[in-house]
Design a protein around this motif. Sequence first.
Motif, short mmCIF file in Angstrom:
data_model
loop_
_atom_site.label_atom_id
_atom_site.label_comp_id
_atom_site.label_asym_id
_atom_site.label_seq_id
_atom_site.Cartn_x
_atom_site.Cartn_y
_atom_site.Cartn_z
N LEU A 11 0.75 -1.26 -0.04
CA LEU A 11 0.06 0.05 -0.18
C LEU A 11 0.78 1.25 0.14
O LEU A 11 1.81 1.28 0.78
N VAL A 12 0.58 2.30 -0.97
CA VAL A 12 1.36 3.24 -1.08
C VAL A 12 0.41 4.23 -1.32
O VAL A 12 -0.66 4.30 -2.02
N GLN A 13 0.73 5.57 -1.00
CA GLN A 13 0.09 6.81 -1.34
C GLN A 13 0.49 7.17 -2.61
O GLN A 13 1.57 7.04 -3.10
N ALA A 14 -0.55 8.08 -3.45
CA ALA A 14 -0.23 8.64 -4.59
C ALA A 14 0.99 9.40 -4.87
O ALA A 14 1.14 10.01 -3.76
N GLY A 15 1.63 9.25 -5.49
CA GLY A 15 3.03 9.98 -5.80
C GLY A 15 4.15 8.98 -5.31
O GLY A 15 5.22 9.50 -5.47
N GLY A 16 3.81 8.18 -4.59
CA GLY A 16 4.97 7.10 -3.85
C GLY A 16 5.58 6.49 -4.99
O GLY A 16 4.96 6.14 -6.24
N SER A 17 6.38 5.44 -4.74
CA SER A 17 7.17 4.55 -5.34
C SER A 17 7.08 3.27 -4.84
O SER A 17 7.03 2.86 -3.55
N LEU A 18 7.02 2.14 -5.41
CA LEU A 18 7.39 0.68 -5.23
C LEU A 18 8.31 0.00 -6.08
O LEU A 18 8.29 0.35 -7.34
N ARG A 19 9.07 -0.94 -5.76
CA ARG A 19 9.80 -1.74 -6.59
C ARG A 19 9.45 -3.22 -6.49
O ARG A 19 9.40 -3.77 -5.39
N LEU A 20 8.74 -3.85 -7.55
CA LEU A 20 8.39 -5.06 -7.66
C LEU A 20 9.50 -5.89 -8.05
O LEU A 20 10.47 -5.67 -8.69
N SER A 21 9.82 -7.36 -7.43
CA SER A 21 10.80 -8.01 -7.92
C SER A 21 9.96 -9.46 -8.42
O SER A 21 8.90 -9.89 -7.79
N CYS A 22 10.61 -10.11 -9.24
CA CYS A 22 10.18 -11.52 -9.62
C CYS A 22 11.24 -12.43 -9.96
O CYS A 22 12.17 -12.30 -10.61
N ALA A 23 11.47 -13.26 -9.08
CA ALA A 23 12.55 -14.37 -9.03
C ALA A 23 12.00 -15.68 -9.74
O ALA A 23 10.90 -16.21 -9.40
N ALA A 24 12.91 -16.05 -10.56
CA ALA A 24 12.94 -17.10 -11.48
C ALA A 24 13.30 -18.30 -11.09
O ALA A 24 14.81 -18.01 -10.83
N SER A 25 13.07 -19.45 -11.27
CA SER A 25 13.65 -20.70 -10.97
C SER A 25 14.41 -20.90 -12.35
O SER A 25 13.99 -20.65 -13.34
N GLY A 26 15.56 -22.00 -12.12
CA GLY A 26 15.77 -22.66 -13.33
C GLY A 26 16.87 -21.82 -13.91
O GLY A 26 17.21 -20.78 -13.74
N ARG A 27 17.68 -22.73 -14.93
CA ARG A 27 19.00 -21.82 -15.42
C ARG A 27 18.73 -21.33 -16.96
O ARG A 27 19.67 -20.99 -17.40
N THR A 28 17.37 -21.08 -17.25
CA THR A 28 17.11 -20.76 -18.65
C THR A 28 16.68 -19.38 -18.51
O THR A 28 16.17 -18.97 -19.60
N PHE A 29 16.72 -18.65 -17.44
CA PHE A 29 15.98 -17.17 -17.24
C PHE A 29 16.34 -16.49 -18.31
O PHE A 29 15.62 -15.68 -18.68
N SER A 30 17.83 -16.27 -18.56
CA SER A 30 18.41 -15.32 -19.61
C SER A 30 17.72 -15.61 -20.99
O SER A 30 18.20 -14.73 -21.76
N THR A 31 17.23 -16.66 -21.45
CA THR A 31 16.80 -17.01 -22.80
C THR A 31 15.14 -16.56 -22.79
O THR A 31 14.94 -16.44 -23.84
#
Length: 124
Positions: A11-31
């Motif tokens: 939850l953030v107020q208007a004008g604020g910031s958030l940083r989302l992350s998405c972690a992937a399993s496996g060794r083919t992420f870069s493809t």
Amino acid sequence: QVQLVESGGGLVQAGGSLRLSCAASGRTFSTYVMGWFRQAPGKEREFVAAINYWGGASTYYADSVKGRFTISRDNAKNTVYLQMNSLRPEDTAVYYCATSRSPIATVASKYENWGQGTQVTVSS
């Protein structure tokens, strides 16, 4: 099969910031091309941003977030990020990351693997 786990919502107020992350399993992420989508209650899932295999300048954004959101990736960490600045109440949604084998695509049907989503709520 790639497993994706999003985090960083809240939850953030208007004008604020958030940083989302998405972690992937496996060794083919870069493809994979990586994308972020969002879905608000009662609305269809919509494209937010995408980044090509090697990151850098190969990014694409929805007009509604251009200039406010930045997608990036760290292939060494199997993680894609979405930095969201100047947030607005209309950015409120569940945010999903997804993988694609296609060139940068803006439609959900081009993405094969999806995370469970993370809720972003922007108060006015």
